[in-house]
Design a protein around this motif. Structure first.
Motif, short mmCIF file in Angstrom:
data_model
loop_
_atom_site.label_atom_id
_atom_site.label_comp_id
_atom_site.label_asym_id
_atom_site.label_seq_id
_atom_site.Cartn_x
_atom_site.Cartn_y
_atom_site.Cartn_z
N ILE A 90 0.82 -1.20 0.00
CA ILE A 90 0.00 0.00 0.00
C ILE A 90 0.86 1.26 0.00
N LEU A 104 -7.60 -7.00 0.79
CA LEU A 104 -6.69 -6.43 1.78
C LEU A 104 -6.30 -7.42 2.87
N THR A 131 -2.01 7.00 2.31
CA THR A 131 -2.25 5.56 2.46
C THR A 131 -3.71 5.29 2.83
N ARG A 155 -6.12 2.95 0.70
CA ARG A 155 -6.79 1.80 1.32
C ARG A 155 -8.30 1.86 1.09
#
Length: 500
Positions: free
Chosen positions: A448, A478, A459, A463
């Motif tokens: 990531i 994830l 980030t 995400r």
């Protein structure tokens, strides 16, 4: 020991107060709280002691070397003379020994108190009352410790059965499961139930009540997951599980033969990702063709060549991992990434060393998502039947030839499979941004941080985009097991077709 017959009313009242105080204190933290209370009440060093002189864990008092030797001598004297209790004086202190009372089959400890001379006049009577309370309390705690050990042993046995069946050792798994009950079904449906870790033990009990004949195991990797292997053909359990708690989610697999339990787990895990976006809090795996099955027998022939060095490996030393251990390690790591240490019960350094060896044997760089995806496909394809007269294939996953990875991905059926995988992203909301994010994520080996820097995003924003992709795909991205290996292969197949 001399006991006075004429006891004042004040002494009787004080004794009654002490007994009531002991009963209140013991409810807080059992024997430990009562021993602390006794130490404060009397000024003595108080502990529970085994017959060999060692202190019971968690009850140790601060005895110096001379006092510890004094306790050992007192114990030897007590047992040699077969006394029920004993008071021993030295030049500086007094030792009192009172065995706790319990069933004959239970080795009860002794209440031991060391106090500076002269000892309080009421100390012997107070410790006798305390020994009576401690006897009951220690027996209850001992019974609970035994229950917890049995529950832990059963949990470990059930986890071992899960490992056996997921690694294909069906005969051994059935034998152990037959002893523990219930027996393993021939055709299964796999469920993953997600709940707060603090509620997992309670929820496991309730799941057993509604899932007759199901095999329920606490996940050794994810502390918020329960794994359920239920007989196929029974009523679906998704709604029953979600009804047990308002904060649990359920993912369910297709009906599969027992030998495909590992596939069932992956399917249920991916269905769990879809359940997060469903108001009903449960989802069933959305069937999509597996790439290895799409390629067919040629994939098995290619996988045999890729994995040949791994299967042929012979450990040089008895303590080194053999080929079977390396194969199991590779499968666990591909499924769980760094959390394979919890799955395999090994240290992270051991995992790193095994992965280095696997990479060297297969001529792969397992830090790269491309090589991880190649290995993942080879491991899945290895279970397919190999053609009776396979064409020649390379010993590793090169890029040239009909039986190289690129050769397999260039097939029309594979291209159709790849476009189906990417279709939800490329036709969903904000397709350009999500496709760009996924491409960057795959190009940066599923990391990531580098992906965020390449996209000039935080980030957190990266995400969130990946979580949206996860929702569109109805697959876990994830958390491992992740769909990233399939997505890399799909991207590669489309790139080959488009000449990118």
């Amino acid at each position: 020991m001399h006991v006075q017959t004429g006891v004042s009313g004040g002494a009787v009242a004080r004794r009654a107060e002490d007994v009531l105080a002991m009963q209140r204190v013991v409810r807080k933290d059992g024997t430990r709280s009562l021993l602390r209370w006794l130490a404060l009440r009397t000024g003595a060093r108080v502990q529970l002691t085994h017959a060999n002189g060692s202190a019971v864990s968690g009850t140790e008092a601060r005895l110096d070397r001379e006092e510890a030797e004094f306790v050992h001598r007192g114990l030897r004297e007590l047992f040699s003379r077969r006394l029920r209790s004993m008071v021993v004086d030295s030049e500086s202190c007094t030792l009192l020994l009172l065995p706790l009372q319990g069933p004959r089959e239970v080795c009860m400890p002794l209440l031991t108190a060391v106090v500076a001379r002269p000892a309080p006049a009421d100390l012997s009577l107070l410790l006798a009352d305390a020994a009576s309370v401690l006897s009951l309390c220690w027996q209850a705690e001992h019974t609970e410790r035994k229950r917890q050990r049995l529950a832990l042993a059963e949990a470990h046995n059930r986890e071992a059965v899960l490992h056996l069946v997921m690694n294909g050792h069906l005969s051994a798994a059935r034998q152990v499961a037959g002893v523990l009950h219930p027996p393993l079904p021939s055709v299964i449906r796999f469920y993953v139930v997600e709940c707060p870790p603090s509620e997992r033990g309670h929820l496991a009990v309730r799941c057993r009540e509604v899932a007759d004949g199901a095999w329920i195991v606490k996940c050794p990797v994810h502390t918020d997951h329960l794994l359920v292997i239920a007989p196929a053909g029974a009523p679906a359990l998704e709604e029953a599980f979600t009804a047990l708690a308002d904060d649990c989610l359920v993912g369910a697999s297709e009906e599969l033969p027992l030998r495909e339990t590992a596939t069932g787990y992956a399917q249920a895990f991916h269905a769990l990702a879809a359940a997060r976006n469903q108001p009903c809090r449960h989802a069933e795996f959305a069937n999509r063709p597996d790439l290895a099955l799409t390629i067919g027998p040629a994939a098995a022939a290619w996988a045999t060549g890729v994995l040949a060095p791994l299967h042929a490996y012979a450990a040089r030393r008895s303590q080194d991992p053999d080929s079977e251990t390396l194969v199991a390690t590779a499968a666990s790591w591909l499924a769980f990434s760094s959390q394979a240490t919890s799955h395999l019960k090994i240290h992270r350094n051991t995992l790193s060393a095994r992965l280095r060896l696997i990479g060297e044997l297969l001529h792969l760089d397992l830090d790269r998502l491309a090589d991880q995806s190649l290995l993942a496909l080879a491991m899945r394809a290895a279970s397919l039947p190999v053609p009776a007269h396979p064409q020649s294939h390379p010993a590793h996953g090169g890029t040239g030839g009909a039986h190289s990875l690129d050769g397999l991905l260039a097939r029309p059926a594979v291209l159709a499979w790849a476009r189906r995988q990417l279709h939800p992203i490329r036709t969903g909301p904000s397709p350009d941004g999500l496709d760009q994010t996924l491409t960057a994520y795959l190009r940066h080996d599923g990391r990531i941080g580098p992906t965020a820097r390449a996209l000039l995003l935080s980030t957190t924003a990266t995400r969130k985009r990946l979580a949206r992709i996860e929702g569109l795909l109805e697959r876990s991205l994830l958390r491992s097991p992740s769909v990233r290996h399939d997505l890399w292969l799909a991207h590669r197949a489309v790139a080959l077709a488009e000449g990118v």
